[in-house]
Design a protein around this motif. Sequence first.
Motif, mmCIF file in Angstrom:
data_model
loop_
_atom_site.group_PDB
_atom_site.id
_atom_site.type_symbol
_atom_site.label_atom_id
_atom_site.label_comp_id
_atom_site.label_asym_id
_atom_site.label_seq_id
_atom_site.Cartn_x
_atom_site.Cartn_y
_atom_site.Cartn_z
ATOM 1 N N ARG A 190 0.238 -0.827 -0.350
ATOM 2 C CA ARG A 190 -0.207 0.096 -0.229
ATOM 3 C C ARG A 190 0.605 1.422 -0.231
ATOM 4 O O ARG A 190 0.469 2.323 -0.348
ATOM 5 C CB ARG A 190 -1.074 -0.088 0.886
ATOM 6 N N GLN A 191 2.324 1.649 0.808
ATOM 7 C CA GLN A 191 2.369 1.836 0.392
ATOM 8 C C GLN A 191 3.621 2.639 -0.328
ATOM 9 O O GLN A 191 3.889 4.052 -0.866
ATOM 10 C CB GLN A 191 3.609 2.152 1.762
ATOM 11 N N GLU A 192 3.426 1.370 -0.942
ATOM 12 C CA GLU A 192 3.965 2.027 -2.933
ATOM 13 C C GLU A 192 3.703 2.178 -3.567
ATOM 14 O O GLU A 192 3.633 2.306 -5.224
ATOM 15 C CB GLU A 192 5.287 1.150 -2.948
ATOM 16 N N ASN A 193 1.991 2.132 -3.173
ATOM 17 C CA ASN A 193 0.633 2.523 -4.183
ATOM 18 C C ASN A 193 0.891 1.240 -5.372
ATOM 19 O O ASN A 193 0.349 1.313 -6.645
ATOM 20 C CB ASN A 193 0.715 3.787 -4.612
ATOM 21 N N LEU A 194 1.261 0.124 -5.218
ATOM 22 C CA LEU A 194 1.237 -1.233 -5.609
ATOM 23 C C LEU A 194 -0.417 -2.029 -5.494
ATOM 24 O O LEU A 194 -0.527 -2.496 -6.400
ATOM 25 C CB LEU A 194 2.286 -1.925 -5.782
ATOM 26 N N GLU A 195 -1.385 -1.756 -4.805
ATOM 27 C CA GLU A 195 -2.511 -2.663 -4.213
ATOM 28 C C GLU A 195 -3.085 -3.025 -5.315
ATOM 29 O O GLU A 195 -4.288 -3.430 -5.703
ATOM 30 C CB GLU A 195 -2.977 -1.774 -2.888
ATOM 31 N N ASN A 196 -3.389 -1.882 -6.504
ATOM 32 C CA ASN A 196 -4.541 -1.573 -7.358
ATOM 33 C C ASN A 196 -4.022 -3.207 -8.498
ATOM 34 O O ASN A 196 -3.959 -3.027 -9.856
ATOM 35 C CB ASN A 196 -4.990 0.168 -7.889
ATOM 36 N N ASP A 197 -2.518 -2.513 -8.570
ATOM 37 C CA ASP A 197 -1.528 -3.430 -9.389
ATOM 38 C C ASP A 197 -1.675 -4.888 -9.057
ATOM 39 O O ASP A 197 -1.692 -6.085 -10.416
ATOM 40 C CB ASP A 197 -0.566 -2.908 -9.637
#
Length: 75
Positions: A63-70
């Motif tokens: 989540r911190q790296e904004n990868l959760e949508n991928d």
Amino acid sequence: MKDLLFSDNAVVISRISALLEAEDIEFVVLGAHASLLGGGIGVIQSRVMVEPKKHAEAVRLIRQENLENDVDLKL
């Protein structure tokens, strides 16, 4: 081991693997070779698994790296 995520994107799996390694979180990627042989059509997804006690920390990193949508994140 506990499911962390599913994805058919080898680049995202590689990025998340590097994040987990940097934080000394043990993990295993299952199905990576099968998804590569499948031609990247998205039918066969790789699965990343982590130790249950490290699952929350791994989710936080993603989540911190904004990868959760991928990825298909398993909470």
